[in-house]
Design a protein around this motif. Structure first.
Motif, PDB file in Angstrom:
ATOM      1  N   PRO A  81       0.829  -1.216   0.000  1.00  0.00           N
ATOM      2  CA  PRO A  81       0.000   0.000   0.000  1.00  0.00           C
ATOM      3  C   PRO A  81       0.860   1.261   0.000  1.00  0.00           C
ATOM      4  O   PRO A  81       2.020   1.233   0.420  1.00  0.00           O
ATOM      5  CB  PRO A  81      -0.792  -0.091   1.300  1.00  0.00           C
ATOM      6  CG  PRO A  81      -0.499  -1.396   1.899  1.00  0.00           C
ATOM      7  CD  PRO A  81       0.664  -1.994   1.210  1.00  0.00           C
ATOM      8  N   PRO A  82       0.298   2.379  -0.436  1.00  0.00           N
ATOM      9  CA  PRO A  82       1.048   3.639  -0.454  1.00  0.00           C
ATOM     10  C   PRO A  82       1.507   4.053   0.946  1.00  0.00           C
ATOM     11  O   PRO A  82       0.761   3.922   1.909  1.00  0.00           O
ATOM     12  CB  PRO A  82       0.055   4.655  -1.011  1.00  0.00           C
ATOM     13  CG  PRO A  82      -1.058   3.868  -1.588  1.00  0.00           C
ATOM     14  CD  PRO A  82      -1.048   2.528  -0.949  1.00  0.00           C
ATOM     15  N   ASN A  83       2.699   4.568   1.025  1.00  0.00           N
ATOM     16  CA  ASN A  83       3.311   5.005   2.275  1.00  0.00           C
ATOM     17  C   ASN A  83       2.654   6.269   2.833  1.00  0.00           C
ATOM     18  O   ASN A  83       2.751   6.553   4.007  1.00  0.00           O
ATOM     19  CB  ASN A  83       4.808   5.245   2.017  1.00  0.00           C
ATOM     20  CG  ASN A  83       5.568   5.600   3.262  1.00  0.00           C
ATOM     21  OD1 ASN A  83       5.275   5.125   4.343  1.00  0.00           O
ATOM     22  ND2 ASN A  83       6.554   6.455   3.105  1.00  0.00           N
ATOM     23  N   ARG A  84       1.968   7.022   2.009  1.00  0.00           N
ATOM     24  CA  ARG A  84       1.504   8.358   2.416  1.00  0.00           C
ATOM     25  C   ARG A  84       0.308   8.363   3.357  1.00  0.00           C
ATOM     26  O   ARG A  84      -0.026   9.399   3.912  1.00  0.00           O
ATOM     27  CB  ARG A  84       1.195   9.193   1.178  1.00  0.00           C
ATOM     28  CG  ARG A  84      -0.024   8.748   0.412  1.00  0.00           C
ATOM     29  CD  ARG A  84      -0.232   9.652  -0.812  1.00  0.00           C
ATOM     30  NE  ARG A  84      -1.393   9.283  -1.551  1.00  0.00           N
ATOM     31  CZ  ARG A  84      -1.396   8.525  -2.631  1.00  0.00           C
ATOM     32  NH1 ARG A  84      -0.257   8.048  -3.092  1.00  0.00           N
ATOM     33  NH2 ARG A  84      -2.507   8.244  -3.248  1.00  0.00           N
ATOM     34  N   PHE A  85      -0.366   7.221   3.554  1.00  0.00           N
ATOM     35  CA  PHE A  85      -1.552   7.186   4.414  1.00  0.00           C
ATOM     36  C   PHE A  85      -1.234   6.585   5.775  1.00  0.00           C
ATOM     37  O   PHE A  85      -0.724   5.466   5.864  1.00  0.00           O
ATOM     38  CB  PHE A  85      -2.673   6.368   3.765  1.00  0.00           C
ATOM     39  CG  PHE A  85      -3.162   6.922   2.464  1.00  0.00           C
ATOM     40  CD1 PHE A  85      -3.858   8.122   2.415  1.00  0.00           C
ATOM     41  CD2 PHE A  85      -2.931   6.242   1.280  1.00  0.00           C
ATOM     42  CE1 PHE A  85      -4.314   8.620   1.207  1.00  0.00           C
ATOM     43  CE2 PHE A  85      -3.388   6.738   0.069  1.00  0.00           C
ATOM     44  CZ  PHE A  85      -4.083   7.939   0.034  1.00  0.00           C
ATOM     45  N   ALA A  86      -1.575   7.304   6.845  1.00  0.00           N
ATOM     46  CA  ALA A  86      -1.365   6.811   8.207  1.00  0.00           C
ATOM     47  C   ALA A  86      -2.081   5.486   8.435  1.00  0.00           C
ATOM     48  O   ALA A  86      -1.591   4.616   9.158  1.00  0.00           O
ATOM     49  CB  ALA A  86      -1.866   7.837   9.218  1.00  0.00           C
ATOM     50  N   TRP A  87      -3.211   5.318   7.788  1.00  0.00           N
ATOM     51  CA  TRP A  87      -4.043   4.126   8.001  1.00  0.00           C
ATOM     52  C   TRP A  87      -3.318   2.845   7.591  1.00  0.00           C
ATOM     53  O   TRP A  87      -3.577   1.789   8.165  1.00  0.00           O
ATOM     54  CB  TRP A  87      -5.365   4.276   7.265  1.00  0.00           C
ATOM     55  CG  TRP A  87      -5.994   5.591   7.603  1.00  0.00           C
ATOM     56  CD1 TRP A  87      -6.093   6.687   6.795  1.00  0.00           C
ATOM     57  CD2 TRP A  87      -6.540   5.986   8.862  1.00  0.00           C
ATOM     58  NE1 TRP A  87      -6.672   7.726   7.477  1.00  0.00           N
ATOM     59  CE2 TRP A  87      -6.965   7.325   8.754  1.00  0.00           C
ATOM     60  CE3 TRP A  87      -6.705   5.335  10.078  1.00  0.00           C
ATOM     61  CZ2 TRP A  87      -7.547   8.018   9.798  1.00  0.00           C
ATOM     62  CZ3 TRP A  87      -7.302   6.030  11.122  1.00  0.00           C
ATOM     63  CH2 TRP A  87      -7.710   7.353  10.973  1.00  0.00           C
ATOM     64  N   PHE A  88      -2.431   2.910   6.616  1.00  0.00           N
ATOM     65  CA  PHE A  88      -1.667   1.734   6.226  1.00  0.00           C
ATOM     66  C   PHE A  88      -0.427   1.552   7.099  1.00  0.00           C
ATOM     67  O   PHE A  88       0.171   0.480   7.117  1.00  0.00           O
ATOM     68  CB  PHE A  88      -1.246   1.811   4.754  1.00  0.00           C
ATOM     69  CG  PHE A  88      -2.384   1.652   3.792  1.00  0.00           C
ATOM     70  CD1 PHE A  88      -3.261   0.585   3.882  1.00  0.00           C
ATOM     71  CD2 PHE A  88      -2.580   2.577   2.786  1.00  0.00           C
ATOM     72  CE1 PHE A  88      -4.309   0.432   2.988  1.00  0.00           C
ATOM     73  CE2 PHE A  88      -3.622   2.443   1.882  1.00  0.00           C
ATOM     74  CZ  PHE A  88      -4.483   1.362   1.988  1.00  0.00           C
ATOM     75  N   GLN A  89      -0.009   2.579   7.821  1.00  0.00           N
ATOM     76  CA  GLN A  89       1.177   2.518   8.674  1.00  0.00           C
ATOM     77  C   GLN A  89       0.865   1.952  10.064  1.00  0.00           C
ATOM     78  O   GLN A  89       1.697   1.282  10.670  1.00  0.00           O
ATOM     79  CB  GLN A  89       1.783   3.916   8.841  1.00  0.00           C
ATOM     80  CG  GLN A  89       2.262   4.548   7.563  1.00  0.00           C
ATOM     81  CD  GLN A  89       3.379   3.771   6.928  1.00  0.00           C
ATOM     82  OE1 GLN A  89       4.309   3.328   7.598  1.00  0.00           O
ATOM     83  NE2 GLN A  89       3.294   3.576   5.630  1.00  0.00           N
ATOM     84  N   LEU A  90      -0.330   2.246  10.577  1.00  0.00           N
ATOM     85  CA  LEU A  90      -0.642   1.923  11.971  1.00  0.00           C
ATOM     86  C   LEU A  90      -0.565   0.435  12.315  1.00  0.00           C
ATOM     87  O   LEU A  90       0.053   0.092  13.327  1.00  0.00           O
ATOM     88  CB  LEU A  90      -2.010   2.492  12.357  1.00  0.00           C
ATOM     89  CG  LEU A  90      -2.384   2.320  13.823  1.00  0.00           C
ATOM     90  CD1 LEU A  90      -1.382   3.010  14.730  1.00  0.00           C
ATOM     91  CD2 LEU A  90      -3.793   2.845  14.070  1.00  0.00           C
ATOM     92  N   PRO A  91      -1.141  -0.487  11.552  1.00  0.00           N
ATOM     93  CA  PRO A  91      -1.066  -1.896  11.973  1.00  0.00           C
ATOM     94  C   PRO A  91       0.364  -2.417  12.133  1.00  0.00           C
ATOM     95  O   PRO A  91       0.673  -3.078  13.122  1.00  0.00           O
ATOM     96  CB  PRO A  91      -1.810  -2.637  10.848  1.00  0.00           C
ATOM     97  CG  PRO A  91      -2.757  -1.619  10.305  1.00  0.00           C
ATOM     98  CD  PRO A  91      -1.996  -0.325  10.364  1.00  0.00           C
ATOM     99  N   GLY A  92       1.243  -2.096  11.204  1.00  0.00           N
ATOM    100  CA  GLY A  92       2.634  -2.523  11.328  1.00  0.00           C
ATOM    101  C   GLY A  92       3.333  -1.851  12.490  1.00  0.00           C
ATOM    102  O   GLY A  92       4.135  -2.467  13.198  1.00  0.00           O
ATOM    103  N   ALA A  93       3.038  -0.590  12.703  1.00  0.00           N
ATOM    104  CA  ALA A  93       3.648   0.153  13.807  1.00  0.00           C
ATOM    105  C   ALA A  93       3.246  -0.450  15.150  1.00  0.00           C
ATOM    106  O   ALA A  93       4.077  -0.601  16.049  1.00  0.00           O
ATOM    107  CB  ALA A  93       3.243   1.620  13.742  1.00  0.00           C
ATOM    108  N   LEU A  94       1.988  -0.813  15.291  1.00  0.00           N
ATOM    109  CA  LEU A  94       1.524  -1.408  16.542  1.00  0.00           C
ATOM    110  C   LEU A  94       2.135  -2.786  16.768  1.00  0.00           C
ATOM    111  O   LEU A  94       2.383  -3.194  17.897  1.00  0.00           O
ATOM    112  CB  LEU A  94      -0.002  -1.522  16.543  1.00  0.00           C
ATOM    113  CG  LEU A  94      -0.754  -0.201  16.641  1.00  0.00           C
ATOM    114  CD1 LEU A  94      -2.228  -0.397  16.327  1.00  0.00           C
ATOM    115  CD2 LEU A  94      -0.561   0.427  18.020  1.00  0.00           C
TER     116      LEU A  94
END
Length: 154
Positions: A105-118
């Motif tokens: 998924p695109p890096n620019r959206f927080a929504w795609f970053q959160l699951p991996g970050a958690l």
């Protein structure tokens, strides 16, 4: 048929045959084995200069890395992101703006970053993830000013 028109027709057919766009993903089935559903609240600031929005947050993840995350202000979903089977999609508003594709998924959206970050605190370029307490966190993009801060209920 003239040679230029024949060549153009051949090129169009080649490009159409080689192009396979991702179809929108079906709704996730959280009753299937392996899904973990978390609920909480979050504050989202989409970009620098935009107002913050507070709402409810739902995050469902499964063992193979698929997930669905939805940020809503009852009764309306404000942002929904889903990754499943090598495809991704994101929608803002009630289907007002949406994108979908295959692969990462695109890096620019927080929504795609959160699951991996958690899961392991790994985030893409320009993103910073901080755990504030056990169930609360902050995700921020230093380049765009987008920020997402929230907590999940135990």
């Amino acid at each position: 048929m003239s040679r230029p028109l024949h060549s153009l027709t051949a090129l169009v057919l080649i490009f159409c045959a080689g192009c396979h766009t991702a179809k929108p993903l079906p709704p996730a089935d959280f009753s299937a084995p392996g899904w973990r559903v978390q609920q909480g609240q979050a504050v989202w600031k989409s970009l620098t200069g935009r107002p913050e929005l507070a709402g409810d947050l739902l995050l469902a993840t499964n063992r193979n890395g698929d997930f669905l995350i939805q940020f809503s202000k009852m009764p309306f979903p404000l942002a929904t992101a889903q990754v499943a089977g090598g495809q991704w999609q994101i929608e803002f508003g009630a289907d007002q703006y949406s994108w979908h594709g295959r692969g990462t998924p695109p890096n620019r959206f927080a929504w795609f970053q959160l699951p991996g970050a958690l899961r392991d605190a790994k985030v893409g370029d320009s993103w910073q993830f901080t755990r504030v307490e056990t169930n609360s966190w902050r995700l921020e993009n230093s380049r765009t000013g987008e920020a997402l801060e929230g907590e999940f209920f135990p």
